[in-house]
Design an enzyme around this catalytic site. Structure first.
Site, mmCIF file in Angstrom:
data_model
loop_
_atom_site.group_PDB
_atom_site.id
_atom_site.type_symbol
_atom_site.label_atom_id
_atom_site.label_comp_id
_atom_site.label_asym_id
_atom_site.label_seq_id
_atom_site.Cartn_x
_atom_site.Cartn_y
_atom_site.Cartn_z
ATOM 1 N N LYS A 183 0.826 -1.214 0.000
ATOM 2 C CA LYS A 183 0.000 0.000 0.000
ATOM 3 C C LYS A 183 0.865 1.270 0.000
ATOM 4 C CE LYS A 183 -3.306 -2.796 -0.188
ATOM 5 N NZ LYS A 183 -4.175 -3.444 0.735
HETATM 6 C C1 LIG Z 1 -5.168 -4.669 0.989
HETATM 7 C C2 LIG Z 1 -6.640 -4.569 0.979
HETATM 8 C C3 LIG Z 1 -7.409 -4.908 2.099
HETATM 9 C C4 LIG Z 1 -6.850 -5.593 3.310
HETATM 10 O O1 LIG Z 1 -5.820 -4.913 3.927
HETATM 11 P P1 LIG Z 1 -4.935 -5.669 5.045
HETATM 12 O O2 LIG Z 1 -4.271 -4.533 5.770
HETATM 13 O O3 LIG Z 1 -3.966 -6.516 4.275
HETATM 14 O O4 LIG Z 1 -5.821 -6.442 5.900
HETATM 15 C C5 LIG Z 1 -8.771 -4.676 2.056
HETATM 16 N N1 LIG Z 1 -9.358 -4.174 0.967
HETATM 17 C C6 LIG Z 1 -8.658 -3.866 -0.144
HETATM 18 C C7 LIG Z 1 -9.384 -3.295 -1.314
HETATM 19 C C8 LIG Z 1 -7.280 -4.078 -0.183
HETATM 20 O O5 LIG Z 1 -6.606 -3.814 -1.296
#
Ligand SMILES: *Cc1c(COP(=O)(O)O)cnc(C)c1O
Length: 385
Positions: A183
């Site tokens: 992210k």
């Molecule tokens: C990465 C992601 C998540 C989950 O995030 P985590 O921190 O890995 O639990 C949820 N929704 C979307 C759209 C994502 O890309």
């Protein structure tokens, strides 16, 4: 061809970040403590949110959110199938039923128009997903949710720094961010729940730490607060100080990192414009600041005679990594078997699920890296099967 493999993403970590983590390790307090609360405050300041609660992941944030909203058997939750599996898994694990709203073919996002037909008397919650660093058109969905008395929680995992109509995501309503390593802002693993509803935040705060009324670290107690009692059974989803201190450094650089992503994305757009077989996503006027979390293209499989998977494999052979965000959730084994949605039920989701591919994009890349990717894409496309 490139000599070194170009990964699809790589976290941007500075020597300052490493030193900050080392300082936490030396401090004697490594779990949730002063850095976690500093990060929560800094995140609220950045987004303009009334309050923020740090959690172990966005998935953890969604889990406590569903618990806080009391979602369970008999309830329906509307969300796209073009999303990461975590939301749909949790809805299912809570005993509730996911109901999928289709997406716009060229932005990959749900709208009030695609959500409305999914509403029923059982609908309790709507979870739109801000995709790739852009944003959903929230106002019509907010009006719809208010009219129907349904809760609304934004999946902002891709949207750290995104602005909707000049308002930073997280400021209005309730949003959940992810700090997973791919992210835009990372803490290794981590997440943040922002809300303008203080009662909801209190509940989230409690549920993410055993259902106790306090954190492990209590400023006034100079450490633990052993007297704390369980107010309701909760989970263990707190963010450590080792992670939070990374978040503080990353947050201070977020705008600069997102700006760098923008430059690279514009470079892609310029050089991919003439290649008809690859179709980037469309941009929308209500997104007044794009965080460029992902640079997504769709492969024109009819024209190329090549599947998306083949396209990805051939790029990999040329030392270019790619990502897949996402394979439609309703087509994955478990959900295909249990929900049994017939092919064609979510046409835009399915069309994209077969064609979507994320090209490398992260702040530490150079423009030469982007040109390497474009060259490789051209080479792959000229080799028709
Ligand atoms: C990465 C992601 C998540 C989950 O995030 P985590 O921190 O890995 O639990 C949820 N929704 C979307 C759209 C994502 O890309």
């Amino acid at each position: 061809m490139r000599h070194a493999f170009l990964p699809f993403s790589r976290p941007s970590i500075t020597e300052g970040d490493i030193e900050a983590v080392a300082q936490v390790l030396r401090s004697g307090w490594i779990t949730t403590g002063p850095k976690a609360s500093e990060f929560e405050q800094a995140f609220s300041h950045y987004t303009g949110a009334c309050g923020s609660v740090a959690v172990a992941s966005a998935t953890a944030g969604m889990h406590v959110m569903l618990a806080a909203l009391g979602i369970g058997p008999g309830d329906e939750v509307i969300t796209p199938s073009m999303t990461w599996v975590s939301t749909v898994n949790l809805i299912t694990l809570a005993g509730a039923t996911p109901v999928f709203a289709d997406i716009d073919r060229d932005t990959l996002m749900v709208s009030a128009r695609t959500i409305e037909p999914c509403l029923s008397s059982r609908t309790r919650l709507i979870v739109p997903v801000h995709f790739a660093g852009s944003c959903v058109d929230m106002d019509p969905i907010r009006n719809l949710a208010r009219d129907k008395g349904v809760a609304l929680v934004e999946d902002a995992a891709h949207a750290a720094g995104t602005q909707y109509n000049r308002c930073t995501i997280g400021r209005t309503g309730t949003a959940i961010f992810s700090f997973h390593p791919i992210k835009n802002l990372t803490t290794g693993e981590g997440g943040m729940v922002c809300s303008d509803d203080p009662d909801l935040l209190d509940r989230i705060k409690r549920l993410k730490f055993h259902g106790l009324g306090v954190d492990a670290f209590d400023r006034t107690m100079q450490g633990r607060s052993p007297q704390a009692q369980v107010l309701e059974p909760g989970y263990k989803y707190n963010l450590t100080d080792m992670a939070a201190v990374l978040g503080l450094g990353q947050l201070a650089r977020l705008d600069a990192m997102n700006q760098r992503r923008r430059v690279l994305a514009e470079c892609y757009q310029q050089h991919l414009m003439d290649i008809d077989e690859v179709m980037p996503l469309a941009e929308v006027p209500h997104c007044t600041r794009h965080a460029w979390h992902l640079f997504i293209v769709r492969i024109d499989t009819d024209r190329t005679g090549m599947s998306r998977d083949e396209f990805m494999a051939r790029l990999k052979a040329l030392n270019i990594g790619t990502g897949l965000h996402f394979r439609a959730v309703h087509q994955q084994k478990y959900f295909a078997e249990t929900l049994g949605l017939s092919p064609g039920s979510l046409p835009n989701t399915e069309w994209n699920s077969d064609r979507i591919c994320s090209l490398p994009l992260c702040p530490d890349m150079t423009e030469e890296d982007v040109l390497d990717v474009v060259e490789a894409v051209k080479a792959v496309l000229s080799v028709k099967c």
